[in-house]
Design an enzyme around this catalytic site. Structure first.
Site, mmCIF file in Angstrom:
data_model
loop_
_atom_site.group_PDB
_atom_site.id
_atom_site.type_symbol
_atom_site.label_atom_id
_atom_site.label_comp_id
_atom_site.label_asym_id
_atom_site.label_seq_id
_atom_site.Cartn_x
_atom_site.Cartn_y
_atom_site.Cartn_z
ATOM 1 N N ARG A 161 0.818 -1.227 0.000
ATOM 2 C CA ARG A 161 0.000 0.000 0.000
ATOM 3 C C ARG A 161 0.854 1.281 0.000
ATOM 4 N NH1 ARG A 161 -2.993 -3.795 -0.481
ATOM 5 N NH2 ARG A 161 -5.078 -4.033 0.415
ATOM 6 N N CYS A 210 -10.781 -0.679 3.495
ATOM 7 C CA CYS A 210 -10.165 -0.748 4.821
ATOM 8 C C CYS A 210 -9.670 0.632 5.224
ATOM 9 C CB CYS A 210 -9.001 -1.735 4.815
ATOM 10 S SG CYS A 210 -9.578 -3.436 4.832
#
Ligand code: EPU
Length: 286
Positions: A161, A210
């Site tokens: 990420r 998320c």
């Protein structure tokens, strides 16, 4: 350019949260350096918006303009195992288009909302794969040099990420190199990922996916769940009862509500596990 005055970011983000500002739709990449020069000259701050699916925007009138690419047609051009993709292309549509032409690898990304450019900038991933693994070349506007550039794979680092792109770089197009696979086989993989996602994530609700990154070797969702925080809420911002790392907007949540919920959960997790959770969503809160 297309100017939309007083655009609502709540309508442009999957969380359905965010204030208003002027939105500039960019139709030609070549116009970007001059546009940014003009914005600078007039002292107008700006931010780049992708698909708005991993973004939490502050409330009220935003003190900056928002720039967004208008997608080019066609969005994807195939050349053997290479897919040349416009950054504004929808990620899911791109995965499906490539699959139909027997190019696989990205099955895990099928249910991830957003644009290809957004996925690229943060190295989106799911079910054991990350988009960075397939990147061959990226065309971008580099804020540092104030010009359009093309970077090849080994000039970019892709981590969990996270990428080496600067926060103010703007993704414009990417060339992906994808493995050949029969469509039927890819479809099978897509079905499995879709099923896993449907069974564990609150897909029908407004969220930004998320909210926190997973800390090394642990799962943010599991930690929040273990503390019994599912359904915890501040106003209409709520920890999902399905997946504890998804925070959902159940109605008219504000950024203030959502940020208070983020701070509360972060504090409780820190107290219980001595871990400081880092936001996975991008927060525009200046
Ligand atoms: N779990 C719980 N309770 C929950 C949620 C999860 O106990 O409320 C447990 C699960 O049972 C599982 C473990 O925690 O044993 C991990 O959960 P899951 O498989 O759902 O994966 P995750 O680590 O929570 C990551 C990505 C997701 C991605 C899935 C699938 C991050 C922060 N999240 O979630 O990505 O879809 O794996 O690969 O890396 C996103 O980036 O926005 C995102 C949703």
């Amino acid at each position: 350019m297309e100017l939309q005055a007083n655009a609502s970011l709540a309508e442009l983000t999957s969380l359905g949260i965010g204030g208003t500002t002027d939105l500039l739709g960019i139709k030609r990449h070549e116009a970007i350096p001059e546009l940014l020069r003009l914005l600078d000259f007039h002292g107008l701050p700006h931010s780049f918006l992708g698909g708005g699916s991993n973004l939490l925007v502050r409330d009220g009138e935003l003190p900056w303009v928002v720039l967004q690419l208008v997608s080019a047609q066609p969005e994807v051009v195939l050349e053997g195992n290479l897919a040349h993709v416009d950054a504004a292309a929808d990620l899911g549509r791109t995965v499906t288009y490539c699959a139909k032409h027997d190019l696989g690898g990205m099955e895990g990304l099928i249910g991830v909302p957003g644009t290809v450019g957004g996925a690229l900038r943060m190295n989106a991933g799911a079910y054991g794969m990350q988009i960075g693994a397939y990147v061959r070349e990226v065309k971008l506007y580099r804020a540092a040099g104030r010009r359009l550039e093309t970077l090849c794979r080994d000039q970019i680092s892709f981590e969990y990420r996270h990428t080496s792109f600067a926060p103010d770089d703007m993704m414009l197009a990417v060339t992906l190199e994808l493995p050949s696979k029969p469509y039927k086989e890819i479809l099978q993989g897509i079905r499995i990922c879709n099923e896993k996602r449907r069974s564990s994530q609150p897909l029908g609700q407004k969220s930004a996916g998320c909210i926190f990154k997973n800390p090394p070797g642990a799962s943010a969702g599991r930690m929040i769940d273990e503390l019994g925080l599912k359904r915890l809420r501040v106003g209409d911002a709520q920890v999902s009862d399905r997946h504890a790392n998804f925070f959902v907007n159940t109605g008219r949540a504000t950024a203030k509500d959502m940020l208070a919920l983020v701070a509360d959960v972060r504090e409780r997790v820190q107290k219980a596990f001595d871990v400081i959770l880092e936001c996975e969503v991008v927060v525009w809160n200046a």
